[in-house]
Scaffold this active site. Structure first.
Site, PDB file in Angstrom:
ATOM      1  N   LEU A  37      -8.421 -38.492  27.360  1.00  0.00           N
ATOM      2  CA  LEU A  37      -7.840 -39.018  28.600  1.00  0.00           C
ATOM      3  C   LEU A  37      -8.943 -39.757  29.341  1.00  0.00           C
ATOM      4  O   LEU A  37     -10.067 -39.259  29.442  1.00  0.00           O
ATOM      5  CB  LEU A  37      -7.325 -37.877  29.483  1.00  0.00           C
ATOM      6  N   ASP A  38      -8.639 -40.941  29.871  1.00  0.00           N
ATOM      7  CA  ASP A  38      -9.631 -41.700  30.640  1.00  0.00           C
ATOM      8  C   ASP A  38     -10.144 -40.862  31.813  1.00  0.00           C
ATOM      9  O   ASP A  38      -9.411 -40.028  32.349  1.00  0.00           O
ATOM     10  CB  ASP A  38      -9.010 -42.994  31.181  1.00  0.00           C
TER      11      ASP A  38
END
EC number: 5.4.99.25
Length: 307
Positions: A37-38
Protein backbone atom coordinates in the site's frame (compact mmCIF):
# COMPACT_ATOMS: atom_id res chain seq x y z
CA UNK A 1 3.86 -17.99 16.61
CA UNK A 2 2.04 -18.65 13.32
CA UNK A 3 -0.93 -16.90 11.75
CA UNK A 4 -2.22 -13.76 10.03
CA UNK A 5 -2.87 -10.36 11.59
CA UNK A 6 -5.29 -8.03 9.84
CA UNK A 7 -3.39 -4.75 10.27
CA UNK A 8 -4.81 -1.28 9.67
CA UNK A 9 -1.98 0.49 7.84
CA UNK A 10 -2.05 4.13 8.80
CA UNK A 11 -1.01 7.05 6.61
CA UNK A 12 2.69 7.83 6.59
CA UNK A 13 3.84 4.23 6.96
CA UNK A 14 5.13 2.07 4.12
CA UNK A 15 4.09 -1.58 4.12
CA UNK A 16 7.73 -2.39 4.93
CA UNK A 17 7.56 -0.03 7.93
CA UNK A 18 4.58 -1.96 9.29
CA UNK A 19 6.45 -5.27 9.06
CA UNK A 20 9.56 -3.77 10.67
CA UNK A 21 7.52 -2.40 13.60
CA UNK A 22 5.70 -5.72 14.02
CA UNK A 23 9.01 -7.59 14.21
CA UNK A 24 9.84 -5.44 17.20
CA UNK A 25 6.40 -5.70 18.81
CA UNK A 26 6.08 -9.47 18.34
CA UNK A 27 9.80 -10.31 18.77
CA UNK A 28 9.39 -12.36 15.61
CA UNK A 29 11.68 -12.23 12.57
CA UNK A 30 9.56 -14.21 10.14
CA UNK A 31 6.98 -11.61 9.05
CA UNK A 32 5.77 -10.58 5.59
CA UNK A 33 2.99 -8.42 4.15
CA UNK A 34 0.61 -9.41 1.40
CA UNK A 35 0.58 -6.50 -1.03
CA UNK A 36 2.06 -3.03 -0.96
CA UNK A 37 0.00 0.00 0.00
CA UNK A 38 1.37 3.46 -0.85
CA UNK A 39 2.58 5.48 2.17
CA UNK A 40 -0.36 7.91 1.84
CA UNK A 41 -2.89 5.11 1.47
CA UNK A 42 -4.43 3.39 4.47
CA UNK A 43 -6.51 0.38 5.33
CA UNK A 44 -6.37 -3.40 5.22
CA UNK A 45 -2.88 -4.94 5.20
CA UNK A 46 -2.87 -8.63 6.13
CA UNK A 47 0.50 -9.50 7.67
CA UNK A 48 1.69 -13.11 7.81
CA UNK A 49 3.64 -14.35 10.84
CA UNK A 50 5.80 -17.49 11.13
CA UNK A 51 4.91 -20.32 8.75
CA UNK A 52 1.98 -18.21 7.47
CA UNK A 53 4.55 -16.24 5.41
CA UNK A 54 4.16 -19.06 2.88
CA UNK A 55 0.78 -17.48 2.13
CA UNK A 56 2.11 -14.04 1.16
CA UNK A 57 2.07 -14.71 -2.58
CA UNK A 58 -1.33 -16.37 -2.41
CA UNK A 59 -2.92 -13.37 -0.67
CA UNK A 60 -1.18 -10.89 -2.97
CA UNK A 61 -2.98 -12.57 -5.88
CA UNK A 62 -6.45 -12.12 -4.35
CA UNK A 63 -9.00 -9.53 -5.47
CA UNK A 64 -9.15 -6.31 -3.47
CA UNK A 65 -11.67 -3.58 -2.64
CA UNK A 66 -10.81 0.11 -2.25
CA UNK A 67 -12.55 3.38 -1.49
CA UNK A 68 -10.97 6.26 -3.37
CA UNK A 69 -11.62 9.93 -3.98
CA UNK A 70 -10.95 11.19 -7.52
CA UNK A 71 -10.33 14.91 -8.00
CA UNK A 72 -11.13 16.10 -11.54
CA UNK A 73 -9.28 18.79 -13.47
CA UNK A 74 -5.84 18.28 -11.88
CA UNK A 75 -3.01 16.25 -13.42
CA UNK A 76 0.08 15.44 -11.32
CA UNK A 77 3.32 13.56 -11.90
CA UNK A 78 2.46 10.96 -9.24
CA UNK A 79 -1.19 10.61 -10.31
CA UNK A 80 -2.25 11.59 -6.78
CA UNK A 81 -2.47 14.84 -4.82
CA UNK A 82 1.00 14.42 -3.28
CA UNK A 83 2.72 15.07 -6.60
CA UNK A 84 3.69 18.13 -8.58
CA UNK A 85 0.80 19.65 -10.50
CA UNK A 86 1.56 19.38 -14.21
CA UNK A 87 -1.67 20.79 -15.57
CA UNK A 88 -5.05 22.17 -14.51
CA UNK A 89 -7.98 21.75 -16.86
CA UNK A 90 -11.54 22.99 -17.10
CA UNK A 91 -14.07 20.46 -15.79
CA UNK A 92 -17.40 20.19 -17.60
CA UNK A 93 -18.55 16.74 -16.44
CA UNK A 94 -22.02 16.39 -14.96
CA UNK A 95 -23.01 13.55 -12.61
CA UNK A 96 -24.69 11.65 -15.46
CA UNK A 97 -21.57 11.94 -17.60
CA UNK A 98 -19.35 10.77 -14.75
CA UNK A 99 -21.64 7.79 -14.18
CA UNK A 100 -21.58 6.93 -17.89
CA UNK A 101 -17.77 7.03 -18.10
CA UNK A 102 -17.18 5.16 -14.84
CA UNK A 103 -19.42 2.31 -16.03
CA UNK A 104 -17.18 1.94 -19.10
CA UNK A 105 -14.28 0.93 -16.84
CA UNK A 106 -16.07 -2.06 -15.32
CA UNK A 107 -14.15 -4.49 -17.51
CA UNK A 108 -10.74 -6.00 -18.21
CA UNK A 109 -8.38 -3.49 -19.76
CA UNK A 110 -4.68 -2.76 -20.28
CA UNK A 111 -3.59 -0.25 -17.67
CA UNK A 112 -0.34 1.72 -17.88
CA UNK A 113 1.17 1.79 -14.36
CA UNK A 114 2.32 5.11 -12.85
CA UNK A 115 5.95 6.25 -13.00
CA UNK A 116 5.90 6.51 -9.22
CA UNK A 117 5.57 2.78 -8.56
CA UNK A 118 7.77 -0.08 -7.36
CA UNK A 119 7.64 -1.88 -10.72
CA UNK A 120 11.13 -2.67 -11.97
CA UNK A 121 12.36 -1.87 -15.48
CA UNK A 122 15.84 -3.16 -16.35
CA UNK A 123 16.51 -3.76 -12.66
CA UNK A 124 15.52 -0.27 -11.52
CA UNK A 125 12.34 0.69 -9.72
CA UNK A 126 10.22 3.17 -11.64
CA UNK A 127 9.95 5.59 -8.73
CA UNK A 128 13.77 5.79 -8.55
CA UNK A 129 13.86 6.82 -12.21
CA UNK A 130 10.98 9.25 -11.65
CA UNK A 131 12.90 10.96 -8.85
CA UNK A 132 15.73 11.49 -11.32
CA UNK A 133 13.28 13.34 -13.54
CA UNK A 134 13.05 10.50 -16.05
CA UNK A 135 9.85 9.36 -17.68
CA UNK A 136 10.10 6.08 -19.55
CA UNK A 137 7.63 3.99 -21.51
CA UNK A 138 5.78 1.49 -19.31
CA UNK A 139 4.28 -1.72 -20.59
CA UNK A 140 0.52 -1.92 -20.03
CA UNK A 141 -0.63 -4.54 -17.53
CA UNK A 142 -3.93 -6.37 -17.91
CA UNK A 143 -6.21 -5.69 -14.93
CA UNK A 144 -9.88 -6.35 -14.23
CA UNK A 145 -12.24 -3.88 -12.62
CA UNK A 146 -15.09 -6.03 -11.29
CA UNK A 147 -17.25 -3.15 -10.06
CA UNK A 148 -17.19 0.59 -9.42
CA UNK A 149 -19.84 2.07 -7.15
CA UNK A 150 -20.11 5.84 -6.87
CA UNK A 151 -20.58 6.60 -3.18
CA UNK A 152 -20.95 10.35 -3.59
CA UNK A 153 -19.81 13.42 -5.50
CA UNK A 154 -18.71 16.93 -4.54
CA UNK A 155 -19.86 19.65 -6.96
CA UNK A 156 -17.99 22.79 -7.93
CA UNK A 157 -19.07 25.63 -5.64
CA UNK A 158 -19.62 28.06 -8.49
CA UNK A 159 -21.29 25.45 -10.76
CA UNK A 160 -23.24 22.91 -8.68
CA UNK A 161 -24.16 20.87 -11.76
CA UNK A 162 -20.45 20.16 -12.46
CA UNK A 163 -18.64 17.40 -10.55
CA UNK A 164 -15.40 18.33 -8.76
CA UNK A 165 -14.70 15.13 -6.80
CA UNK A 166 -15.95 11.55 -6.99
CA UNK A 167 -15.90 9.12 -4.06
CA UNK A 168 -16.07 5.55 -5.30
CA UNK A 169 -15.73 1.94 -4.21
CA UNK A 170 -13.61 -0.17 -6.57
CA UNK A 171 -13.47 -3.97 -6.61
CA UNK A 172 -10.54 -5.10 -8.73
CA UNK A 173 -7.96 -7.75 -9.55
CA UNK A 174 -4.39 -7.89 -8.32
CA UNK A 175 -1.98 -5.44 -9.91
CA UNK A 176 -4.56 -2.67 -10.34
CA UNK A 177 -3.31 0.85 -9.60
CA UNK A 178 -6.22 2.95 -8.35
CA UNK A 179 -4.15 6.08 -9.05
CA UNK A 180 -3.95 5.04 -12.68
CA UNK A 181 -7.65 4.21 -12.77
CA UNK A 182 -8.35 7.77 -11.53
CA UNK A 183 -6.04 9.11 -14.23
CA UNK A 184 -7.79 7.07 -16.91
CA UNK A 185 -11.29 8.11 -15.81
CA UNK A 186 -10.14 11.75 -15.80
CA UNK A 187 -8.76 11.40 -19.31
CA UNK A 188 -11.98 9.77 -20.52
CA UNK A 189 -13.86 12.78 -19.11
CA UNK A 190 -11.44 15.01 -21.09
CA UNK A 191 -10.46 17.02 -18.01
CA UNK A 192 -7.81 14.84 -16.39
CA UNK A 193 -7.85 13.77 -12.79
CA UNK A 194 -5.83 12.39 -9.91
CA UNK A 195 -6.42 10.42 -6.74
CA UNK A 196 -7.03 12.47 -3.59
CA UNK A 197 -7.22 9.63 -1.05
CA UNK A 198 -7.28 5.84 -0.86
CA UNK A 199 -8.46 3.30 1.70
CA UNK A 200 -8.21 -0.44 1.10
CA UNK A 201 -11.30 -1.98 2.65
CA UNK A 202 -10.89 -5.66 1.78
CA UNK A 203 -8.32 -8.28 0.77
CA UNK A 204 -9.82 -11.75 0.36
CA UNK A 205 -11.65 -12.48 3.66
CA UNK A 206 -9.93 -9.63 5.53
CA UNK A 207 -12.11 -6.55 5.98
CA UNK A 208 -11.70 -3.06 7.39
CA UNK A 209 -14.04 -3.76 10.33
CA UNK A 210 -11.66 -6.38 11.77
CA UNK A 211 -8.37 -4.49 11.43
CA UNK A 212 -6.02 -3.58 14.27
CA UNK A 213 -3.68 -0.60 14.42
CA UNK A 214 -0.08 -1.17 15.52
CA UNK A 215 -0.79 0.39 18.92
CA UNK A 216 -3.69 -2.04 19.44
CA UNK A 217 -1.49 -5.02 18.53
CA UNK A 218 1.13 -3.81 20.99
CA UNK A 219 -1.59 -3.67 23.64
CA UNK A 220 -2.61 -7.25 22.83
CA UNK A 221 0.98 -8.40 23.38
CA UNK A 222 1.10 -6.62 26.76
CA UNK A 223 -2.25 -8.14 27.79
CA UNK A 224 -1.29 -11.57 26.42
CA UNK A 225 -4.38 -11.62 24.19
CA UNK A 226 -2.57 -11.79 20.83
CA UNK A 227 -3.84 -15.32 20.14
CA UNK A 228 -7.36 -13.87 19.94
CA UNK A 229 -6.43 -11.68 16.95
CA UNK A 230 -3.90 -13.97 15.25
CA UNK A 231 -5.96 -15.74 12.59
CA UNK A 232 -5.03 -19.42 12.12
CA UNK A 233 -3.71 -20.24 8.66
CA UNK A 234 -6.34 -22.89 7.95
CA UNK A 235 -9.18 -20.34 8.16
CA UNK A 236 -8.24 -19.23 4.64
CA UNK A 237 -9.05 -22.70 3.34
CA UNK A 238 -12.34 -23.51 5.07
CA UNK A 239 -14.04 -23.90 1.68
CA UNK A 240 -11.88 -26.99 1.08
CA UNK A 241 -12.88 -30.38 2.52
CA UNK A 242 -10.99 -31.40 5.68
CA UNK A 243 -9.21 -34.73 6.09
CA UNK A 244 -7.36 -36.14 9.09
CA UNK A 245 -4.36 -38.36 8.42
CA UNK A 246 -4.22 -41.64 10.33
CA UNK A 247 -1.50 -41.90 12.96
CA UNK A 248 0.40 -44.62 11.12
CA UNK A 249 0.42 -42.50 7.92
CA UNK A 250 1.62 -39.22 9.48
CA UNK A 251 5.22 -40.05 8.54
CA UNK A 252 4.22 -39.62 4.88
CA UNK A 253 2.56 -36.31 5.68
CA UNK A 254 5.51 -34.90 7.65
CA UNK A 255 7.87 -35.80 4.80
CA UNK A 256 5.66 -34.05 2.26
CA UNK A 257 4.89 -37.30 0.44
CA UNK A 258 1.84 -38.04 -1.65
CA UNK A 259 -1.23 -39.41 0.11
CA UNK A 260 -3.88 -41.91 -0.94
CA UNK A 261 -7.37 -42.15 0.51
CA UNK A 262 -6.38 -45.08 2.73
CA UNK A 263 -4.02 -42.69 4.57
CA UNK A 264 -6.77 -40.42 5.91
CA UNK A 265 -10.40 -40.06 6.93
CA UNK A 266 -12.83 -37.44 5.64
CA UNK A 267 -14.40 -35.09 8.19
CA UNK A 268 -17.64 -35.29 6.19
CA UNK A 269 -18.49 -38.24 3.97
CA UNK A 270 -20.26 -35.86 1.57
CA UNK A 271 -16.94 -34.06 0.96
CA UNK A 272 -15.57 -37.05 -0.94
CA UNK A 273 -17.31 -35.88 -4.10
CA UNK A 274 -15.10 -32.76 -4.08
CA UNK A 275 -11.66 -34.20 -4.78
CA UNK A 276 -9.85 -31.19 -6.20
CA UNK A 277 -8.07 -29.72 -3.16
CA UNK A 278 -8.17 -30.74 0.49
CA UNK A 279 -6.90 -29.25 3.75
CA UNK A 280 -4.91 -31.82 5.62
CA UNK A 281 -4.53 -32.27 9.39
CA UNK A 282 -2.34 -34.74 11.25
CA UNK A 283 -3.70 -37.29 13.72
CA UNK A 284 -3.49 -34.65 16.50
CA UNK A 285 -5.75 -32.36 14.43
CA UNK A 286 -2.91 -29.92 13.64
CA UNK A 287 -3.28 -28.22 10.25
CA UNK A 288 -0.37 -29.32 8.10
CA UNK A 289 -0.99 -28.39 4.48
CA UNK A 290 -3.00 -28.26 1.28
CA UNK A 291 -3.05 -31.23 -1.07
CA UNK A 292 -4.38 -31.50 -4.63
CA UNK A 293 -5.79 -34.55 -6.36
CA UNK A 294 -3.59 -36.01 -9.10
CA UNK A 295 -5.94 -37.81 -11.47
CA UNK A 296 -3.16 -39.59 -13.39
CA UNK A 297 -1.60 -41.08 -10.26
CA UNK A 298 -4.88 -41.42 -8.35
CA UNK A 299 -3.42 -39.80 -5.25
CA UNK A 300 -3.11 -36.42 -3.52
CA UNK A 301 0.04 -34.34 -4.01
CA UNK A 302 1.22 -31.57 -1.62
CA UNK A 303 0.60 -28.01 -2.84
CA UNK A 304 1.62 -26.01 0.23
CA UNK A 305 2.95 -27.31 3.55
CA UNK A 306 2.78 -25.46 6.87
CA UNK A 307 5.00 -27.63 9.05
Amino acid sequence: MNGIINVYKEKGFTSFDVCAKLRGILKQKKIGHTGTLDPDAEGVLPVCVGNATKLCDLLTDKDKVYEAVLTLGIITDTEDMTGEVLERRLVTATYDRVLEVVEQFTRTYDQIPPMYSAIKVNGQKLYELARQGKVIERKPRTVTIHAIDILGVTPLEEQPEIVHEVRMRVSCSKGTYIRSLCRDIGEALQCGGCMKSLIRTQVSIFTLENTLRLAEIEECVKNQTLEQVLMPVDKLFLSMPKVVVKKESCKFLYNGNQLVEDNFTWEKVSDQINIDKIRVYDSEDVFTGIYEYDEKKNCYQPVKMFL
